[in-house]
Scaffold this active site. Structure first.
Site, PDB file in Angstrom:
ATOM      1  N   HIS A 156     -53.269   2.246 -47.680  1.00 49.80           N
ATOM      2  CA  HIS A 156     -52.254   2.368 -48.730  1.00 49.80           C
ATOM      3  C   HIS A 156     -50.855   2.232 -48.133  1.00 49.80           C
ATOM      4  O   HIS A 156     -50.660   2.407 -46.933  1.00 49.80           O
ATOM      5  CB  HIS A 156     -52.366   3.723 -49.442  1.00 49.80           C
ATOM      6  CG  HIS A 156     -53.454   3.760 -50.478  1.00 49.80           C
ATOM      7  ND1 HIS A 156     -54.758   4.032 -50.165  1.00 49.80           N
ATOM      8  CD2 HIS A 156     -53.420   3.539 -51.819  1.00 49.80           C
ATOM      9  CE1 HIS A 156     -55.506   3.983 -51.267  1.00 49.80           C
ATOM     10  NE2 HIS A 156     -54.725   3.687 -52.279  1.00 49.80           N
ATOM     11  N   LYS A 160     -47.465   7.005 -49.951  1.00 50.32           N
ATOM     12  CA  LYS A 160     -48.532   7.786 -50.581  1.00 50.32           C
ATOM     13  C   LYS A 160     -48.580   9.182 -49.959  1.00 50.32           C
ATOM     14  O   LYS A 160     -48.539   9.328 -48.734  1.00 50.32           O
ATOM     15  CB  LYS A 160     -49.882   7.074 -50.415  1.00 50.32           C
ATOM     16  CG  LYS A 160     -51.009   7.767 -51.153  1.00 50.32           C
ATOM     17  CD  LYS A 160     -52.251   6.902 -51.222  1.00 50.32           C
ATOM     18  CE  LYS A 160     -53.414   7.637 -51.851  1.00 50.32           C
ATOM     19  NZ  LYS A 160     -53.153   8.118 -53.217  1.00 50.32           N
TER      20      LYS A 160
HETATM   21  P1  NAP Z   1     -43.874   7.082 -57.356  1.00 54.17           P
HETATM   22  O1  NAP Z   1     -43.302   5.709 -57.245  1.00 54.17           O
HETATM   23  O2  NAP Z   1     -43.388   8.165 -56.443  1.00 54.17           O
HETATM   24  O3  NAP Z   1     -43.637   7.534 -58.884  1.00 54.17           O
HETATM   25  C1  NAP Z   1     -43.839   8.817 -59.365  1.00 54.17           C
HETATM   26  C2  NAP Z   1     -42.684   9.106 -60.320  1.00 54.17           C
HETATM   27  O4  NAP Z   1     -42.982  10.298 -61.045  1.00 54.17           O
HETATM   28  C3  NAP Z   1     -41.369   9.362 -59.570  1.00 54.17           C
HETATM   29  O5  NAP Z   1     -40.316   8.760 -60.270  1.00 54.17           O
HETATM   30  C4  NAP Z   1     -41.289  10.887 -59.589  1.00 54.17           C
HETATM   31  O6  NAP Z   1     -39.995  11.408 -59.471  1.00 54.17           O
HETATM   32  C5  NAP Z   1     -41.858  11.160 -60.968  1.00 54.17           C
HETATM   33  N1  NAP Z   1     -42.276  12.532 -61.155  1.00 54.17           N
HETATM   34  C6  NAP Z   1     -42.852  13.389 -60.271  1.00 54.17           C
HETATM   35  N2  NAP Z   1     -43.123  14.548 -60.870  1.00 54.17           N
HETATM   36  C7  NAP Z   1     -42.747  14.437 -62.157  1.00 54.17           C
HETATM   37  C8  NAP Z   1     -42.763  15.314 -63.282  1.00 54.17           C
HETATM   38  N3  NAP Z   1     -43.242  16.573 -63.206  1.00 54.17           N
HETATM   39  N4  NAP Z   1     -42.281  14.873 -64.449  1.00 54.17           N
HETATM   40  C9  NAP Z   1     -41.785  13.636 -64.545  1.00 54.17           C
HETATM   41  N5  NAP Z   1     -41.733  12.757 -63.524  1.00 54.17           N
HETATM   42  C10 NAP Z   1     -42.205  13.149 -62.343  1.00 54.17           C
HETATM   43  O7  NAP Z   1     -45.458   7.043 -57.221  1.00 54.17           O
HETATM   44  P2  NAP Z   1     -46.470   5.880 -57.661  1.00 54.17           P
HETATM   45  O8  NAP Z   1     -46.710   4.966 -56.520  1.00 54.17           O
HETATM   46  O9  NAP Z   1     -46.045   5.326 -58.965  1.00 54.17           O
HETATM   47  O10 NAP Z   1     -47.811   6.732 -57.793  1.00 54.17           O
HETATM   48  C11 NAP Z   1     -47.893   7.830 -58.674  1.00 54.17           C
HETATM   49  C12 NAP Z   1     -49.255   8.483 -58.526  1.00 54.17           C
HETATM   50  O11 NAP Z   1     -50.270   7.576 -58.998  1.00 54.17           O
HETATM   51  C13 NAP Z   1     -49.665   8.846 -57.091  1.00 54.17           C
HETATM   52  O12 NAP Z   1     -50.396  10.049 -57.100  1.00 54.17           O
HETATM   53  C14 NAP Z   1     -50.594   7.695 -56.691  1.00 54.17           C
HETATM   54  O13 NAP Z   1     -51.518   8.070 -55.700  1.00 54.17           O
HETATM   55  C15 NAP Z   1     -51.272   7.432 -58.013  1.00 54.17           C
HETATM   56  N6  NAP Z   1     -51.855   6.104 -58.181  1.00 54.17           N
HETATM   57  C16 NAP Z   1     -53.034   6.044 -58.863  1.00 54.17           C
HETATM   58  C17 NAP Z   1     -53.604   4.827 -59.132  1.00 54.17           C
HETATM   59  C18 NAP Z   1     -54.876   4.782 -59.936  1.00 54.17           C
HETATM   60  O14 NAP Z   1     -55.384   3.695 -60.188  1.00 54.17           O
HETATM   61  N7  NAP Z   1     -55.394   5.931 -60.350  1.00 54.17           N
HETATM   62  C19 NAP Z   1     -52.977   3.650 -58.724  1.00 54.17           C
HETATM   63  C20 NAP Z   1     -51.773   3.746 -58.024  1.00 54.17           C
HETATM   64  C21 NAP Z   1     -51.200   4.978 -57.774  1.00 54.17           C
HETATM   65  P3  NAP Z   1     -39.557  12.039 -58.011  1.00 54.17           P
HETATM   66  O15 NAP Z   1     -39.529  10.884 -57.075  1.00 54.17           O
HETATM   67  O16 NAP Z   1     -38.231  12.662 -58.282  1.00 54.17           O
HETATM   68  O17 NAP Z   1     -40.607  13.072 -57.653  1.00 54.17           O
END
Ligand code: NAP
Length: 267
Positions: A156, A160
């Site tokens: 990844h 992450k």
């Molecule tokens: P990211 O770019 O860090 O985006 C997460 C966003 O959510 C950030 O803007 C963060 O703000 C915000 N956030 C955090 N806590 C919050 C809350 N309580 N209320 C509102 N907003 C909040 O991460 P990402 O790459 O998009 O990934 C997000 C998650 O999805 C991770 O856990 C990743 O492992 C998972 N994921 C899953 C899949 C799947 O297929 N299931 C695929 C890809 C990713 P801050 O930066 O201020 O905290």
């Protein structure tokens, strides 16, 4: 046209959240009613996703956004530290969560299952929304019937937070259902550097690689006498998750209680 499904996106400013905004706005059977994130409050969600303004502005408070906009489904791609509280808020308000955020423990999932059952609301937690990844997991489970010696390597991007990935854990759980119990490797093997043989899951080894340039990738390698079998999936962009996310938004209303894994609703 029948009524559109009202969708709230939590983590709307994140890497995956922006793709979800695009995907929801691109589906005329869905209505984006709210976008929530810690950052960018007051900005137009569509503009953040690289589209013309849609009038839905980022809000900072999930509970207030739910009360104000009455969504039917909350899509959550936030962080391991936030997801549990977000799911609780959504379920208590009768909103069905579609959760992509990884890092939830087995105990967390038991608690979520209790909330979802009590409120009679569907809740999907899917470690991976890419259809190709689901097939990779399915094929790995099948191969484990014949090849019990297996190691999982997941790759990844370096932002992450959790390791191993939810997909790797789910893959190991599926393999465990078919594989006869063995402890792999040499019984006297010794790690010169702690962790060099990876994480141990029921006798299998899971290795996590974190590098800039990667998105989400996984290889499951089976070894047997004179042969190896590698099953690999690569998400080369975050768009790969969107058909699965849309499918889940459309279908979650038909379920009650917790569903773990997109495979449960699409295969
Ligand atoms: P990211 O770019 O860090 O985006 C997460 C966003 O959510 C950030 O803007 C963060 O703000 C915000 N956030 C955090 N806590 C919050 C809350 N309580 N209320 C509102 N907003 C909040 O991460 P990402 O790459 O998009 O990934 C997000 C998650 O999805 C991770 O856990 C990743 O492992 C998972 N994921 C899953 C899949 C799947 O297929 N299931 C695929 C890809 C990713 P801050 O930066 O201020 O905290």
């Amino acid at each position: 046209m029948s009524e559109r499904i009202r969708v709230l996106v939590s983590g709307a400013r994140g890497k995956v959240g922006r793709e979800v905004i695009k995907a929801v706005l691109g589906d005329n059977t869905l209505e984006l009613v709210a976008a929530v994130d810690h950052n960018g409050v007051g900005e137009d969600a569509a503009v953040l996703a690289g589209l013309p303004a849609c009038g839905v502005l980022i809000q900072g408070d999930l509970a207030a956004a739910i009360t104000e906009t009455q969504p039917q489904v909350m899509v959550d791609f936030t962080s391991p530290a936030s997801v549990m509280e977000n799911v609780r808020i959504a379920l208590m308000a009768g909103v069905a969560p579609v959760v992509g955020t990884t890092g939830l423990s087995a105990r967390d999932m038991e608690e979520i299952a209790e909330w979802a059952a009590a409120k009679e609301v569907g809740c999907l937690i899917a470690p991976n929304f890419a259809i190709g990844a689901l097939l990779m997991m399915r094929f790995a489970r099948e191969a484990a019937r014949f090849f019990p010696n297996v190691e999982i390597i997941e790759y990844h991007h370096d932002q992450k937070l959790d390791a191993p990935s939810g997909t790797a854990i789910k893959t190991a759980e599926l393999i465990r259902e078919e594989r006869r119990a063995i402890r792999q490797g040499h019984p006297e093997e010794e790690e010169k550097i702690t962790g060099s043989r990876g994480g141990e899951f029921d006798g299998m080894r899971i290795h996590s690689v974190r590098l800039p340039g990667l998105v989400a990738h996984q290889e499951v390698i089976f070894g047997a006498l004179g042969q190896t079998l590698s099953i690999r999936h690569d998400s080369i962009s975050r768009e790969s998750f969107m058909p699965g996310v849309l499918e889940a938004i459309h279908r979650i209303g038909a379920y009650k209680g917790l569903i773990y894994g997109l495979d449960k609703i699409i295969f």
